[in-house]
Motif scaffolding. Structure first.
Motif, PDB file in Angstrom:
ATOM      1  N   PRO A  78       0.888  -0.826  -0.008  1.00 21.43           N
ATOM      2  CA  PRO A  78       0.439   0.297   0.184  1.00 21.43           C
ATOM      3  C   PRO A  78       1.099   1.387   0.163  1.00 21.43           C
ATOM      4  CG  PRO A  78      -1.170  -1.516   1.802  1.00 21.43           C
ATOM      5  CD  PRO A  78       0.515  -2.089   1.199  1.00 21.43           C
ATOM      6  N   ASP A 151      -6.080   5.402   6.577  1.00 20.70           N
ATOM      7  CA  ASP A 151      -5.351   3.968   6.630  1.00 20.70           C
ATOM      8  C   ASP A 151      -6.855   2.342   7.357  1.00 20.70           C
ATOM      9  OD1 ASP A 151      -6.592   3.987   9.212  1.00 20.70           O
ATOM     10  OD2 ASP A 151      -4.281   4.637  10.606  1.00 20.70           O
ATOM     11  N   TYR A 152      -6.249   1.742   7.445  1.00 21.32           N
ATOM     12  CA  TYR A 152      -7.121   0.453   7.623  1.00 21.32           C
ATOM     13  C   TYR A 152      -8.193  -0.242   8.676  1.00 21.32           C
ATOM     14  CZ  TYR A 152      -4.672  -0.225   3.258  1.00 21.32           C
ATOM     15  OH  TYR A 152      -3.914  -0.240   1.892  1.00 21.32           O
ATOM     16  N   ARG A 156     -11.954   0.039   5.187  1.00 23.27           N
ATOM     17  CA  ARG A 156     -11.983  -0.921   4.551  1.00 23.27           C
ATOM     18  C   ARG A 156     -11.130  -0.751   3.335  1.00 23.27           C
ATOM     19  NH1 ARG A 156     -16.192  -4.905   4.606  1.00 23.27           N
ATOM     20  NH2 ARG A 156     -15.245  -5.743   1.776  1.00 23.27           N
ATOM     21  N   GLN A 157     -10.419  -1.400   3.296  1.00 28.85           N
ATOM     22  CA  GLN A 157      -8.928  -1.630   2.046  1.00 28.85           C
ATOM     23  C   GLN A 157      -9.899  -1.247   0.950  1.00 28.85           C
ATOM     24  OE1 GLN A 157      -6.840  -4.905   1.042  1.00 28.85           O
ATOM     25  NE2 GLN A 157      -4.857  -3.721   1.243  1.00 28.85           N
ATOM     26  N   ASN A 161      -9.357   1.696  -1.973  1.00 26.52           N
ATOM     27  CA  ASN A 161      -9.049   1.927  -3.255  1.00 26.52           C
ATOM     28  C   ASN A 161     -10.215   2.269  -4.443  1.00 26.52           C
ATOM     29  OD1 ASN A 161      -6.562   0.652  -4.350  1.00 26.52           O
ATOM     30  ND2 ASN A 161      -7.245  -1.024  -5.312  1.00 26.52           N
ATOM     31  N   LEU A 221      -9.940  -4.844  -5.354  1.00 24.82           N
ATOM     32  CA  LEU A 221      -8.929  -4.440  -4.681  1.00 24.82           C
ATOM     33  C   LEU A 221      -7.690  -4.357  -5.551  1.00 24.82           C
ATOM     34  CD1 LEU A 221      -8.278  -6.669  -1.579  1.00 24.82           C
ATOM     35  CD2 LEU A 221      -9.088  -4.558  -1.791  1.00 24.82           C
TER      36      LEU A 221
END
Length: 223
Positions: A78, A151-152, A156-157, A161, A221
């Motif tokens: 990341p 950040d996570y 959520r990632q 994204n 992702l």
């Protein structure tokens, strides 16, 4: 408005090329608005307003917003990249948006303010299917930079994204054709769609990405 301050003063005025000192009152009032405190100078003899101004000292809340983004694939390292065009709200003062470098600013009276952000901007509105959308809440002091990174722990990632890469796609087409306006709105972008849904689609009003299952990984992702 309610007058909270007054004092006698001598106010210089030019009459017939000569400076005279007029007896006057300097007054100030308070209102329900934090950003407006009317003040001025009033002729003590006639009641004429000689000078009027806002006695609030303005400053600004400013800073930068970035997000942990996967450059291409799910297993990339990341990167903390700028969050372009993201909405930033200052409680009681208004809303602004980050620029192309992730910077934001809003003129405010000096003080401390609650800063709120979410993954919503000029060109994308990220939502979690059946879950809570990411939000940021912090306290900023005027005149000092207020910086945060998605950040996570904050999001959520796939949310972070999705925001970055949807905005990137908008900018790509805009660079190819500056007159192209079909994507100039907050495009609804849903992550974690369905139950182990292994696909992505456009339904005529927004884009939807499943988080994968036994065959495919989370589609949000990948850029």
């Amino acid at each position: 408005a309610t007058i909270d301050f007054s004092r006698r003063v001598l106010y210089p005025v030019v009459i017939n090329s000569r400076v005279d000192l007029l007896p006057a009152w300097q007054v100030r009032a308070v209102t329900e608005r934090a950003d407006y405190r009317p003040a001025g100078i009033v002729n003590a003899r006639t009641g004429q307003v000689l000078l009027q101004y806002n006695d609030v000292a303005f400053d600004e809340v400013y800073g930068n917003v970035a997000g942990l983004v996967l450059p291409h694939y799910w297993n990339d390292v990341p990167q903390a990249w700028e969050q372009k065009y993201q909405q930033v709200s200052i409680t009681g003062q208004g809303t602004t948006y980050t620029d192309a470098l992730g910077n934001y600013s809003l003129s405010v009276p000096s003080g401390q303010y609650q800063v709120q952000g979410r993954l919503y901007g000029y060109y994308v509105d990220v939502n979690v299917d059946g879950g809570e959308d990411a939000t940021y809440l912090g306290t900023a002091s005027s005149g000092q930079p207020h910086i945060w990174i998605w950040d996570y722990d904050l999001a959520r990632q796939d949310e972070v994204n999705m925001y970055y890469h949807t905005t990137l796609v908008h900018d790509y087409f805009k660079e190819l054709d500056p007159d192209f306006t079909a994507l100039d709105y907050p495009l609804p972008a849903t992550v974690s769609y369905g139950d182990n849904y292994e696909n992505a689609f456009w339904n005529g009003s927004g884009i939807f990405f499943g988080e994968g299952g036994s065959m495919f990984r989370n589609f949000a992702l990948f850029c």
